[in-house]
Design a protein around this motif. Sequence first.
Motif, PDB file in Angstrom:
ATOM      1  N   PRO A 154       6.812   3.544  -7.348  1.00 37.05           N
ATOM      2  CA  PRO A 154       5.685   3.771  -6.445  1.00 37.05           C
ATOM      3  C   PRO A 154       5.652   5.208  -5.933  1.00 37.05           C
ATOM      4  N   ARG A 155       4.464   5.807  -5.886  1.00 35.16           N
ATOM      5  CA  ARG A 155       4.312   7.158  -5.386  1.00 35.16           C
ATOM      6  C   ARG A 155       4.515   7.202  -3.882  1.00 35.16           C
ATOM      7  N   TRP A 156       5.399   8.075  -3.454  1.00 37.05           N
ATOM      8  CA  TRP A 156       5.696   8.203  -2.019  1.00 37.05           C
ATOM      9  C   TRP A 156       4.471   8.645  -1.242  1.00 37.05           C
ATOM     10  N   ILE A 157       3.795   9.668  -1.724  1.00 32.51           N
ATOM     11  CA  ILE A 157       2.770  10.305  -0.907  1.00 32.51           C
ATOM     12  C   ILE A 157       1.578   9.398  -0.651  1.00 32.51           C
ATOM     13  N   TRP A 158       1.194   8.583  -1.646  1.00 32.61           N
ATOM     14  CA  TRP A 158       0.072   7.651  -1.472  1.00 32.61           C
ATOM     15  C   TRP A 158       0.644   6.251  -1.322  1.00 32.61           C
ATOM     16  N   GLN A 159       1.160   5.981  -0.156  1.00 33.22           N
ATOM     17  CA  GLN A 159       1.968   4.801   0.121  1.00 33.22           C
ATOM     18  C   GLN A 159       1.216   3.490  -0.117  1.00 33.22           C
ATOM     19  N   GLY A 160       1.899   2.536  -0.773  1.00 33.21           N
ATOM     20  CA  GLY A 160       1.344   1.203  -0.944  1.00 33.21           C
ATOM     21  C   GLY A 160      -0.013   1.205  -1.622  1.00 33.21           C
ATOM     22  N   THR A 161      -0.926   0.420  -1.070  1.00 31.21           N
ATOM     23  CA  THR A 161      -2.260   0.305  -1.639  1.00 31.21           C
ATOM     24  C   THR A 161      -3.127   1.532  -1.376  1.00 31.21           C
ATOM     25  N   ALA A 162      -2.644   2.476  -0.575  1.00 27.68           N
ATOM     26  CA  ALA A 162      -3.416   3.697  -0.317  1.00 27.68           C
ATOM     27  C   ALA A 162      -3.750   4.434  -1.606  1.00 27.68           C
ATOM     28  N   ILE A 163      -2.928   4.265  -2.632  1.00 29.00           N
ATOM     29  CA  ILE A 163      -3.164   4.975  -3.887  1.00 29.00           C
ATOM     30  C   ILE A 163      -4.515   4.595  -4.500  1.00 29.00           C
ATOM     31  N   CYS A 164      -5.018   3.400  -4.185  1.00 22.01           N
ATOM     32  CA  CYS A 164      -6.301   2.958  -4.734  1.00 22.01           C
ATOM     33  C   CYS A 164      -7.464   3.773  -4.176  1.00 22.01           C
ATOM     34  N   GLY A 165      -7.266   4.472  -3.059  1.00 22.02           N
ATOM     35  CA  GLY A 165      -8.339   5.247  -2.448  1.00 22.02           C
ATOM     36  C   GLY A 165      -8.265   6.735  -2.709  1.00 22.02           C
TER      37      GLY A 165
END
Length: 339
Positions: A94-105
């Motif tokens: 998982p990408r640290w900077i775009w935590q969790g489901t935030a990566i979808c945005g």
Amino acid sequence: MDAVGDWYHAFFTGTVLTAVSRRGPRDAAELVFRIFRRQQQERFLPGLEKLGLRSLPPAVAAARYHYLSNAIGGVGVEYHEESDRKAWIRYPPPRWIWQGTAICGIPGEVNAAMLRGWHAHNGVALGCPRLGFICTGQTVDGQPGLEGYYLEYDHDLEPEERLRFSRGETMPLHDPARAPALPAAGWPPERLAKAKRGYAMEYVRTALQEAVALFGPVEGGHLLGLAARLVAMQHYAATAAALGLPGRGEIQSFAAFMVALAAAQGDRAEIVEGPECGSLVIRQQGLNLLRGIPHPHPAMLEAWNELLVGALAAHDRFARLHFLPDPEHKLTWHLLPAG
């Protein structure tokens, strides 16, 4: 320190997402570019010296810097060195900077702005105009990690050539035994814990400055403050629990949260009785987050204070928190119970 690192990590990610949703991908990308370019200009060369990398070939020095500095910050990262002129880095999910489901945005152009701001500028900082970064994948585009390599070309690069994309290439398998490592003697656990906390706080410190500079104190401050309030409401319960506090109840427990949060982020605060029956006053000796900024705009502090406003809304939506000026203390709050 871990709790505070997560708190500010969420604030940073929330700030970028708020920029995407309220101002659009173009403005969000410009904000991310400015954040990472400022970080690169302020941190890259001193970091090379601190990590003992300055004498290495440019491609290797740049890639090892990203590997070690991100590992210190608690970020998952991989490394592969092909030669003195070509070295890979990879940030697996998982990408640290775009935590969790935030990566979808996060749009691809916003993630690419990070690379333009930092990775593509390392050759300039090193005085090697032949050094560029080739991105071979972005997690936000559905690929299995953000990855790419530094390459020292045989010719000087134009600005637009310093970052390019090559989706058909893949980083070889990461071998931890052959990756660079920090000297254990120079990085004891306490120093690593402080560095991890500082990693997240530094992104917020830079975001506060760049959002106000780019969008102005009114619009930039509103964007930062909205992100702070939303993030704090979502993360208050978990952060309070990590600090050993209940996350609900009387205002005394919220005042204790404010004091514990201050201590964990390197500040000092105290609680005294307030002027009204049942009220409390919290006094804090400055804000570590803004130290080092020559003349921080008041909008930065006001936006940061929205973290506490959001936290109190989750703790007790009927209690009130007033941020007050005080001639003897830099930060003072009047906390009143419901009613």
